[in-house]
Design an enzyme around this catalytic site. Sequence first.
Site, short mmCIF file in Angstrom:
data_model
loop_
_atom_site.label_atom_id
_atom_site.label_comp_id
_atom_site.label_asym_id
_atom_site.label_seq_id
_atom_site.Cartn_x
_atom_site.Cartn_y
_atom_site.Cartn_z
N GLU A 6 0.83 -1.21 0.00
CA GLU A 6 0.00 0.00 0.00
C GLU A 6 0.86 1.25 0.00
O GLU A 6 0.56 2.22 -0.69
CB GLU A 6 -0.94 0.01 1.21
CG GLU A 6 -2.09 -0.98 1.12
CD GLU A 6 -3.01 -0.72 -0.06
OE1 GLU A 6 -3.00 0.39 -0.61
OE2 GLU A 6 -3.74 -1.65 -0.45
N TYR A 90 -6.09 6.71 4.35
CA TYR A 90 -6.27 5.66 3.33
C TYR A 90 -5.50 4.39 3.71
O TYR A 90 -6.05 3.28 3.71
CB TYR A 90 -5.82 6.15 1.93
CG TYR A 90 -5.68 4.96 1.01
CD1 TYR A 90 -6.80 4.39 0.43
CD2 TYR A 90 -4.44 4.34 0.83
CE1 TYR A 90 -6.70 3.24 -0.33
CE2 TYR A 90 -4.33 3.19 0.07
CZ TYR A 90 -5.46 2.65 -0.51
OH TYR A 90 -5.36 1.50 -1.24
N ASP A 108 -9.57 6.35 -2.19
CA ASP A 108 -8.38 6.77 -2.95
C ASP A 108 -8.88 7.45 -4.23
O ASP A 108 -10.09 7.67 -4.37
CB ASP A 108 -7.46 5.57 -3.24
CG ASP A 108 -8.03 4.66 -4.33
OD1 ASP A 108 -9.26 4.74 -4.61
OD2 ASP A 108 -7.26 3.88 -4.91
N CYS A 162 -14.65 2.33 -14.48
CA CYS A 162 -15.03 3.73 -14.33
C CYS A 162 -13.75 4.58 -14.45
O CYS A 162 -13.33 5.25 -13.52
CB CYS A 162 -15.71 3.93 -12.97
SG CYS A 162 -16.55 5.52 -12.85
N CYS A 169 -19.45 2.42 -19.19
CA CYS A 169 -20.70 2.40 -18.42
C CYS A 169 -21.56 1.20 -18.77
O CYS A 169 -22.23 0.63 -17.89
CB CYS A 169 -21.48 3.69 -18.64
SG CYS A 169 -20.59 5.13 -18.04
N CYS A 172 -20.74 -1.71 -16.66
CA CYS A 172 -20.51 -1.42 -15.24
C CYS A 172 -21.52 -2.16 -14.35
O CYS A 172 -22.73 -2.08 -14.57
CB CYS A 172 -20.62 0.08 -15.03
SG CYS A 172 -20.41 0.54 -13.31
N CYS A 178 -26.28 4.55 -10.82
CA CYS A 178 -25.38 5.67 -11.11
C CYS A 178 -26.14 6.91 -11.59
O CYS A 178 -26.77 6.91 -12.64
CB CYS A 178 -24.35 5.25 -12.17
SG CYS A 178 -23.18 6.56 -12.54
FE1 SF4 Z 1 -18.77 4.93 -13.57
FE2 SF4 Z 1 -21.39 5.25 -13.34
FE3 SF4 Z 1 -20.36 4.63 -15.69
FE4 SF4 Z 1 -20.37 2.84 -13.72
S1 SF4 Z 1 -22.12 3.70 -14.76
S2 SF4 Z 1 -18.64 3.31 -15.11
S3 SF4 Z 1 -20.05 4.16 -11.95
S4 SF4 Z 1 -20.00 6.52 -14.53
#
Ligand code: SF4
Length: 392
Positions: A6, A90, A108, A162, A169, A172, A178
């Site tokens: 880390e 962190y 982070d 992301c 997206c 995701c 989101c």
């Molecule tokens: Fe990022 Fe939202 Fe896209 Fe997922 S949906 S990659 S959290 S912007």
Amino acid sequence: AVWVSEVMLQQTQVATVIDYYNRWMQKWPTLQALAAASLEEVNELWAGLGYYSRGKRLQEAARKVVSQLAGRMPRTAEDLRKLLPGVGRYTAGAIASIAFGQATGVVDGNVIRVLCRLRCIGADSSSPAVIDRLWDMANALVDRSRPGDFNQALMELGATVCTPKAPLCGECPVKQYCRARHRKLFGKPTPVPDVEDCGAGDCPLCPKATEPWDSSLGVTNFPRKAAKKQPRAERTATCVLERRGRRGVPEYLIVQRPSSGLLAGLWEFPSLLLAPGLREEEQREVLADHLRAWTGQPVETGSLCFIGEVIHVFSHIHQTYVVYSLSLDGDMALDPASSPSRWVTEEEFHASAVSTAMKKVLRARERQRGEQSGRAKGSKRKRGAKSGAAGS
Ligand code: SF4
């Protein structure tokens, strides 16, 4: 091992860290072994990884655990932060959750990006109000039974899906939650559950009215950051002082930097911060004066051979090294009263605790030597050709 990785990964990419991490763990596999190491050994192993105070504080903390905490590592984020030098919010959260299973979140750069997008947080993501809210969110979201896996997954989501410029997206796993994606798809924000609580107009989390949503940017409208402070520009005169060592091998003089401040305790060629606006001749004069203190003998400004400029950007300093070389004929007695200094061969130089910037300086000197010997050979050949022509 989690702690070491880390700390090494702060501000540094995984690909760079792997080799350093493996060598470190091989050399100091336990806290006790690290506590027994010298700072010089730590700096030597850390050389080239940057942000050198990290290695120093890791070792100080290991010594503290061994000598003051009976060899028992603190196991909660609160204690880690309170008791160990160099362990911030962190790192404490990462060690406590990954190594000890404490249900505590981490924030982070990757997590900041994911959470700011998930919740359309448009205020400056480095502001205390936003940072505090992100920590609250991370602590609330963390999986109670597998906190270490959850935290690493959240960071990995930011690193691989992301991403800063081209988030994926469509792939995701949290896309249905989101708000940034919703706004991109439907052109307006999701309704806020209770607008009375929102503090509309003076909200420390909303974008400023002067920074409206830019539809061409989509989800990458978030996170927003205050303009980065430009690194300050500095110029440093440095001299590669060399002599012929045993068996004619070149040796270089390196001197140790002070034990605090930038590149603390590292070794470098004799160097001197230059006042702004000095002309070339003045730079030579102040450098010659500085070298006189090391060599104990007068140094003629004309004997300094200009090599070129080497630029190295530290996190907050744009450093230009104005590099000269100077070859000494005789032996030189080093003054033990001045800061530590020693003569090293090229191989010893690379094994010493020297910064990447100094390695660039030595490369510049080697390039110059190559050019000089190329020119010398060229002129010899020319002379030979002439005499041949004369003979024919
Ligand atoms: Fe990022 Fe939202 Fe896209 Fe997922 S949906 S990659 S959290 S912007």
